[in-house]
Design a protein around this motif. Structure first.
Motif, PDB file in Angstrom:
ATOM      1  N   GLY A 152      59.895  40.869  19.437  1.00  9.84           N
ATOM      2  CA  GLY A 152      58.905  41.240  20.445  1.00  9.84           C
ATOM      3  C   GLY A 152      59.082  42.636  21.009  1.00  9.84           C
ATOM      4  N   ASP A 153      59.975  43.433  20.430  1.00 13.22           N
ATOM      5  CA  ASP A 153      60.293  44.760  20.967  1.00 13.22           C
ATOM      6  C   ASP A 153      60.247  45.793  19.846  1.00 13.22           C
ATOM      7  N   ILE A 154      59.093  46.441  19.697  1.00 14.79           N
ATOM      8  CA  ILE A 154      58.896  47.438  18.645  1.00 14.79           C
ATOM      9  C   ILE A 154      58.221  48.671  19.220  1.00 14.79           C
ATOM     10  N   GLU A 155      58.241  49.739  18.449  1.00 12.34           N
ATOM     11  CA  GLU A 155      57.483  50.946  18.773  1.00 12.34           C
ATOM     12  C   GLU A 155      56.825  51.461  17.502  1.00 12.34           C
ATOM     13  N   TYR A 156      55.620  51.922  17.640  1.00 13.47           N
ATOM     14  CA  TYR A 156      54.947  52.654  16.570  1.00 13.47           C
ATOM     15  C   TYR A 156      54.713  54.064  17.073  1.00 13.47           C
ATOM     16  N   ARG A 157      54.818  55.038  16.167  1.00 16.11           N
ATOM     17  CA  ARG A 157      54.546  56.428  16.506  1.00 16.11           C
ATOM     18  C   ARG A 157      53.694  57.046  15.408  1.00 16.11           C
ATOM     19  N   THR A 158      52.867  57.976  15.811  1.00 14.70           N
ATOM     20  CA  THR A 158      52.147  58.814  14.860  1.00 14.70           C
ATOM     21  C   THR A 158      51.748  60.096  15.560  1.00 14.70           C
ATOM     22  N   THR A 159      51.418  61.095  14.780  1.00 15.45           N
ATOM     23  CA  THR A 159      50.874  62.349  15.292  1.00 15.45           C
ATOM     24  C   THR A 159      49.495  62.508  14.692  1.00 15.45           C
ATOM     25  N   ILE A 160      48.505  62.776  15.524  1.00 12.93           N
ATOM     26  CA  ILE A 160      47.136  62.941  15.037  1.00 12.93           C
ATOM     27  C   ILE A 160      47.068  64.188  14.156  1.00 12.93           C
ATOM     28  N   ALA A 161      46.719  63.954  12.876  1.00 16.24           N
ATOM     29  CA  ALA A 161      46.661  65.013  11.861  1.00 16.24           C
ATOM     30  C   ALA A 161      45.210  65.235  11.434  1.00 16.24           C
ATOM     31  N   GLU A 162      44.997  66.239  10.618  1.00 10.77           N
ATOM     32  CA  GLU A 162      43.653  66.551  10.109  1.00 10.77           C
ATOM     33  C   GLU A 162      42.980  65.313   9.503  1.00 10.77           C
ATOM     34  N   LYS A 163      43.729  64.533   8.741  1.00  7.31           N
ATOM     35  CA  LYS A 163      43.134  63.372   8.080  1.00  7.31           C
ATOM     36  C   LYS A 163      42.733  62.271   9.055  1.00  7.31           C
ATOM     37  N   HIS A 164      43.120  62.363  10.319  1.00  8.77           N
ATOM     38  CA  HIS A 164      42.784  61.372  11.343  1.00  8.77           C
ATOM     39  C   HIS A 164      41.559  61.766  12.174  1.00  8.77           C
ATOM     40  N   LEU A 165      40.952  62.907  11.891  1.00  7.40           N
ATOM     41  CA  LEU A 165      39.878  63.437  12.734  1.00  7.40           C
ATOM     42  C   LEU A 165      38.507  62.908  12.337  1.00  7.40           C
ATOM     43  N   SER A 166      37.645  62.721  13.366  1.00 10.06           N
ATOM     44  CA  SER A 166      36.257  62.314  13.122  1.00 10.06           C
ATOM     45  C   SER A 166      35.288  63.446  13.411  1.00 10.06           C
ATOM     46  N   SER A 167      35.691  64.388  14.225  1.00  8.66           N
ATOM     47  CA  SER A 167      34.910  65.587  14.517  1.00  8.66           C
ATOM     48  C   SER A 167      35.929  66.690  14.801  1.00  8.66           C
ATOM     49  N   PRO A 168      35.496  67.932  14.934  1.00  6.02           N
ATOM     50  CA  PRO A 168      36.469  69.013  15.067  1.00  6.02           C
ATOM     51  C   PRO A 168      37.497  68.763  16.192  1.00  6.02           C
ATOM     52  N   GLY A 169      38.744  68.564  15.774  1.00  6.12           N
ATOM     53  CA  GLY A 169      39.843  68.416  16.724  1.00  6.12           C
ATOM     54  C   GLY A 169      40.004  67.065  17.381  1.00  6.12           C
ATOM     55  N   VAL A 170      39.097  66.112  17.120  1.00  3.96           N
ATOM     56  CA  VAL A 170      39.111  64.817  17.824  1.00  3.96           C
ATOM     57  C   VAL A 170      39.499  63.687  16.866  1.00  3.96           C
ATOM     58  N   GLY A 171      40.476  62.880  17.294  1.00  9.37           N
ATOM     59  CA  GLY A 171      40.924  61.751  16.492  1.00  9.37           C
ATOM     60  C   GLY A 171      39.872  60.655  16.414  1.00  9.37           C
ATOM     61  N   HIS A 172      39.743  60.033  15.255  1.00 11.54           N
ATOM     62  CA  HIS A 172      38.788  58.935  15.049  1.00 11.54           C
ATOM     63  C   HIS A 172      39.308  57.680  15.745  1.00 11.54           C
ATOM     64  N   GLY A 173      38.417  56.944  16.390  1.00 13.72           N
ATOM     65  CA  GLY A 173      38.781  55.692  17.061  1.00 13.72           C
ATOM     66  C   GLY A 173      39.358  54.656  16.106  1.00 13.72           C
ATOM     67  N   ALA A 174      38.993  54.740  14.829  1.00 12.66           N
ATOM     68  CA  ALA A 174      39.524  53.795  13.842  1.00 12.66           C
ATOM     69  C   ALA A 174      41.028  53.970  13.670  1.00 12.66           C
ATOM     70  N   ILE A 175      41.543  55.175  13.861  1.00 14.89           N
ATOM     71  CA  ILE A 175      42.989  55.404  13.766  1.00 14.89           C
ATOM     72  C   ILE A 175      43.687  54.710  14.925  1.00 14.89           C
ATOM     73  N   THR A 176      43.125  54.835  16.123  1.00 15.69           N
ATOM     74  CA  THR A 176      43.690  54.145  17.286  1.00 15.69           C
ATOM     75  C   THR A 176      43.615  52.635  17.079  1.00 15.69           C
ATOM     76  N   ALA A 177      42.496  52.144  16.559  1.00 16.93           N
ATOM     77  CA  ALA A 177      42.352  50.705  16.315  1.00 16.93           C
ATOM     78  C   ALA A 177      43.340  50.221  15.261  1.00 16.93           C
ATOM     79  N   ALA A 178      43.514  50.987  14.198  1.00 16.47           N
ATOM     80  CA  ALA A 178      44.469  50.604  13.156  1.00 16.47           C
ATOM     81  C   ALA A 178      45.892  50.592  13.704  1.00 16.47           C
ATOM     82  N   MET A 179      46.229  51.597  14.491  1.00 15.44           N
ATOM     83  CA  MET A 179      47.560  51.633  15.098  1.00 15.44           C
ATOM     84  C   MET A 179      47.735  50.455  16.050  1.00 15.44           C
ATOM     85  N   MET A 180      46.685  50.136  16.782  1.00 18.53           N
ATOM     86  CA  MET A 180      46.759  49.015  17.735  1.00 18.53           C
ATOM     87  C   MET A 180      46.962  47.697  16.997  1.00 18.53           C
ATOM     88  N   ASP A 181      46.242  47.479  15.911  1.00 18.68           N
ATOM     89  CA  ASP A 181      46.427  46.263  15.121  1.00 18.68           C
ATOM     90  C   ASP A 181      47.861  46.178  14.615  1.00 18.68           C
TER      91      ASP A 181
END
Length: 147
Positions: free
Chosen positions: A28-57
């Motif tokens: 019950g004690d974990i951590e996930y980390r990521t850095t928002i990269a070019e491949k995670h973007l949905s518009s210039p400079g902005v991370g896609h919500g699907a990346i947040t959803a995938a990380m959340m899942d």
């Protein structure tokens, strides 16, 4: 491969492809980390919500998995609800942590939060429900318990 991390490293290609990094501290004690990269973007400079959803899942599910793994079980997502509070941007370092809310014989519920590591801003929060099932259903052997 008698650990959740071993299972993750062997089979979880989705999280690897999205550059998610898992650290397991205990049940019950974990951590996930990521850095928002070019491949995670949905518009210039902005991370896609699907990346947040995938990380959340991943955070919700792996939190659940760590609670049932030593008993020879796996989990599968039944449902999850996510709230988005802040956008993510290119270069943001994200950290996700989960908690066990309820554990029964066949279902487990977890909650999780994802934060911007540098500022501590809450990016999103979620609640998930997962089916618990024996790992033999996926052709895996029950882990050997050690003292």
């Amino acid at each position: 491969m008698d650990t959740v991390k071993g299972l993750y490293d062997k089979f979880n290609n989705v999280d690897k492809g999205l550059d998610f990094e898992l650290t397991v501290h205990g049940p019950g004690d974990i951590e996930y980390r990521t850095t928002i990269a070019e491949k995670h973007l949905s518009s210039p400079g902005v991370g896609h919500g699907a990346i947040t959803a995938a990380m959340m899942d991943a955070v919700l599910g792996t939190t659940a998995l760590t609670a049932v793994y030593d008993d020879g079980n796996l989990v599968s997502t039944v449902e999850f609800k996510v709230n988005y509070f802040k956008p993510t941007f290119l270069g943001d370092k994200l950290i996700g942590k989960g908690e066990i809310e309820f554990q029964g014989k066949s279902l487990i519920c977890t909650s999780a939060k994802i934060f911007k590591e540098e500022t501590g801003e809450l990016v999103s929060k979620a609640l998930g429900t997962f089916n618990i099932y024996p790992m033999e259903k996926r052709g895996l052997k029950k882990p050997v318990k050690t003292i």
